[in-house]
Design a protein around this motif. Structure first.
Motif, PDB file in Angstrom:
ATOM      1  N   UNK A   1      22.489  40.006  45.901  1.00 45.89           N
ATOM      2  CA  UNK A   1      22.177  40.139  44.469  1.00 45.89           C
ATOM      3  C   UNK A   1      21.560  38.859  43.934  1.00 45.89           C
ATOM      4  N   UNK A   2      22.164  37.720  44.231  1.00 46.86           N
ATOM      5  CA  UNK A   2      21.644  36.450  43.761  1.00 46.86           C
ATOM      6  C   UNK A   2      21.935  36.209  42.289  1.00 46.86           C
ATOM      7  N   UNK A   3      21.508  35.066  41.798  1.00 51.82           N
ATOM      8  CA  UNK A   3      21.742  34.700  40.401  1.00 51.82           C
ATOM      9  C   UNK A   3      20.965  35.643  39.486  1.00 51.82           C
ATOM     10  N   UNK A   4      21.708  36.346  38.639  1.00 51.09           N
ATOM     11  CA  UNK A   4      21.123  37.308  37.704  1.00 51.09           C
ATOM     12  C   UNK A   4      20.183  38.294  38.398  1.00 51.09           C
ATOM     13  N   UNK A   5      20.513  38.634  39.627  1.00 51.42           N
ATOM     14  CA  UNK A   5      19.764  39.662  40.347  1.00 51.42           C
ATOM     15  C   UNK A   5      18.424  39.229  40.894  1.00 51.42           C
TER      16      UNK A   5
ATOM     17  N   UNK B   1      23.078  47.155  44.576  1.00 51.60           N
ATOM     18  CA  UNK B   1      24.212  46.727  45.390  1.00 51.60           C
ATOM     19  C   UNK B   1      25.401  46.511  44.467  1.00 51.60           C
ATOM     20  N   UNK B   2      26.542  47.048  44.852  1.00 51.38           N
ATOM     21  CA  UNK B   2      27.777  46.921  44.077  1.00 51.38           C
ATOM     22  C   UNK B   2      27.595  47.367  42.621  1.00 51.38           C
ATOM     23  N   UNK B   3      26.763  48.396  42.429  1.00 53.15           N
ATOM     24  CA  UNK B   3      26.508  48.949  41.093  1.00 53.15           C
ATOM     25  C   UNK B   3      25.981  47.881  40.132  1.00 53.15           C
ATOM     26  N   UNK B   4      25.252  46.905  40.673  1.00 49.74           N
ATOM     27  CA  UNK B   4      24.752  45.793  39.859  1.00 49.74           C
ATOM     28  C   UNK B   4      23.818  46.271  38.753  1.00 49.74           C
ATOM     29  N   UNK B   5      22.957  47.232  39.053  1.00 45.79           N
ATOM     30  CA  UNK B   5      21.957  47.674  38.070  1.00 45.79           C
ATOM     31  C   UNK B   5      22.620  48.177  36.787  1.00 45.79           C
ATOM     32  N   UNK B   6      23.640  49.012  36.927  1.00 52.16           N
ATOM     33  CA  UNK B   6      24.302  49.574  35.751  1.00 52.16           C
ATOM     34  C   UNK B   6      25.071  48.488  34.997  1.00 52.16           C
ATOM     35  N   UNK B   7      25.743  47.607  35.737  1.00 52.67           N
ATOM     36  CA  UNK B   7      26.477  46.514  35.090  1.00 52.67           C
ATOM     37  C   UNK B   7      25.519  45.597  34.325  1.00 52.67           C
ATOM     38  N   UNK B   8      24.381  45.291  34.926  1.00 54.54           N
ATOM     39  CA  UNK B   8      23.393  44.419  34.285  1.00 54.54           C
ATOM     40  C   UNK B   8      22.797  45.101  33.057  1.00 54.54           C
ATOM     41  N   UNK B   9      22.575  46.410  33.163  1.00 53.54           N
ATOM     42  CA  UNK B   9      22.045  47.160  32.025  1.00 53.54           C
ATOM     43  C   UNK B   9      22.984  47.073  30.828  1.00 53.54           C
ATOM     44  N   UNK B  10      24.276  47.259  31.078  1.00 53.45           N
ATOM     45  CA  UNK B  10      25.258  47.186  29.996  1.00 53.45           C
ATOM     46  C   UNK B  10      25.310  45.784  29.390  1.00 53.45           C
TER      47      UNK B  10
ATOM     48  N   UNK C   1      12.534  39.952  34.004  1.00 56.40           N
ATOM     49  CA  UNK C   1      11.602  40.817  34.726  1.00 56.40           C
ATOM     50  C   UNK C   1      11.149  41.951  33.816  1.00 56.40           C
ATOM     51  N   UNK C   2      10.073  42.615  34.189  1.00 56.51           N
ATOM     52  CA  UNK C   2       9.549  43.731  33.390  1.00 56.51           C
ATOM     53  C   UNK C   2      10.594  44.829  33.248  1.00 56.51           C
ATOM     54  N   UNK C   3      11.359  45.065  34.309  1.00 54.27           N
ATOM     55  CA  UNK C   3      12.393  46.106  34.285  1.00 54.27           C
ATOM     56  C   UNK C   3      13.466  45.786  33.253  1.00 54.27           C
ATOM     57  N   UNK C   4      13.909  44.528  33.213  1.00 56.46           N
ATOM     58  CA  UNK C   4      14.964  44.153  32.272  1.00 56.46           C
ATOM     59  C   UNK C   4      14.433  44.108  30.840  1.00 56.46           C
ATOM     60  N   UNK C   5      13.192  43.693  30.675  1.00 57.72           N
ATOM     61  CA  UNK C   5      12.602  43.698  29.321  1.00 57.72           C
ATOM     62  C   UNK C   5      12.518  45.123  28.791  1.00 57.72           C
ATOM     63  N   UNK C   6      12.202  46.055  29.676  1.00 59.74           N
ATOM     64  CA  UNK C   6      12.102  47.458  29.267  1.00 59.74           C
ATOM     65  C   UNK C   6      13.456  47.979  28.784  1.00 59.74           C
ATOM     66  N   UNK C   7      14.532  47.564  29.453  1.00 63.53           N
ATOM     67  CA  UNK C   7      15.877  47.995  29.046  1.00 63.53           C
ATOM     68  C   UNK C   7      16.141  47.585  27.596  1.00 63.53           C
ATOM     69  N   UNK C   8      15.806  46.337  27.253  1.00 60.39           N
ATOM     70  CA  UNK C   8      16.062  45.842  25.903  1.00 60.39           C
ATOM     71  C   UNK C   8      15.129  46.496  24.883  1.00 60.39           C
ATOM     72  N   UNK C   9      13.850  46.608  25.222  1.00 58.32           N
ATOM     73  CA  UNK C   9      12.900  47.274  24.319  1.00 58.32           C
ATOM     74  C   UNK C   9      13.379  48.686  23.995  1.00 58.32           C
ATOM     75  N   UNK C  10      13.768  49.410  25.025  1.00 62.04           N
ATOM     76  CA  UNK C  10      14.190  50.804  24.853  1.00 62.04           C
ATOM     77  C   UNK C  10      15.479  50.885  24.027  1.00 62.04           C
TER      78      UNK C  10
END
Length: 206
Positions: free
Chosen positions: A103-107, A135-144, A170-179
Motif C-alpha cells: 500500500x505504501x504511504x497514503x497508497x 489490498x486490505x480494503x484500502x480503497x474503501x477506507x481511503x474513500x471514507x 491523484x486524479x482518482x482521489x480528487x474525483x472522490x472529493x469532487x463527487x
C-alpha cells in the motif's frame, strides 16, 4: 510454446495439426496463412502444400495478473490476486497478511503498482482495459477518510469565506472529493496545478 508453423495438404488440415500441437481451441488462436496449397501439372506434379502460422492469443487480463504475481513474488510477499469483473473495470484484490508495504504511504506504492499493471495489460489489449488494485480494503477506507476530510474542510471554507487548498492527490482521489461535495449547496470545488502536484480547492459559493 505459443506459436507454431505447420504445413499440410490443405489449410484446414494444417490448422488442425497446429491446434493439436498447441493444445488450443480455434477461438484461442490467430491463424496466418503463409502459403496457399496449389496443384502442379495435371494435379500430380509439383504439388505445393498449405503453410500456416498459428499463434495463441494473449489474454491481456491474464498477462496483467501474471505480472502482478511476479512482482509480489520478487518482493517476497506471500499473497494471492483475486480478480473480479466490475461494471467498467477489473478489481485485482491482493489478499494476504501484512500488506502495508504494497500500500505504501497514503497508497502511493499501490497507485504506482496499479499504473504498471495497467500498462502491461493494455500493451496486449485492443481496447482500453481498466484495472484497479486494492489490498486490505484500502480503497474503501481511503474513500471514507477523504469524504470526512472533505466535509470538514468544506465547513471551514463555508464559514470563513476563504478558499481552502488540499494537498496534492491523484486524479482518482480528487474525483472522490469532487463527487462527494458536488451536491453541497454552500461550496464549490476545482483543481489547480499540474500532476503530480495537482490539488483541489474548496471555495464558498457567492
Amino acid at each position: 510454446m505459443n506459436k507454431v508453423t505447420v504445413t499440410a495438404k490443405t489449410v484446414d488440415d494444417a490448422v488442425s495439426m497446429a491446434l493439436k500441437q498447441l493444445s488450443a481451441a480455434q477461438d484461442q488462436v490467430t491463424v496466418t496463412i503463409l502459403e496457399e496449397p496449389s496443384k502442379g501439372f495435371l494435379g500430380l506434379i509439383g504439388v505445393k502444400p498449405a503453410k500456416v502460422e498459428v499463434e495463441i492469443k494473449i489474454d491481456p487480463l491474464a498477462e496483467a495478473q501474471k505480472f502482478l504475481e511476479m512482482v509480489l513474488e520478487n518482493m517476497k510477499i506471500s499473497a494471492k490476486v483475486v480478480v473480479t469483473k466490475k461494471s467498467d473495470f477489473y478489481l485485482f484484490d491482493i489478499v494476504g497478511d501484512d500488506l502495508g508495504i504494497i500500500i505504501g504511504r497514503r497508497g502511493q506504492t499501490l497507485e504506482s503498482l496499479q499504473f504498471l499493471v495497467n500498462t502491461v495489460g493494455n500493451r496486449h489489449s485492443n481496447s482500453y482495459l481498466r484495472i484497479i488494485l486494492d489490498a486490505e480494503n484500502y480503497r474503501e477506507k481511503r474513500k471514507q477518510t477523504l469524504q470526512q476530510l472533505a466535509d470538514r474542510l468544506a465547513e471551514k471554507a463555508a464559514k470563513s469565506g476563504q478558499p481552502v487548498k488540499l494537498e496534492p492527490m491523484s486524479a482518482h482521489e480528487r474525483k472522490i472529493i469532487h463527487t462527494h461535495l458536488q451536491g453541497k449547496s454552500l461550496v464549490m470545488t476545482y483543481s489547480e496545478g499540474t500532476d503530480p502536484n495537482r490539488y483541489i480547492v474548496i471555495q464558498a459559493k457567492k
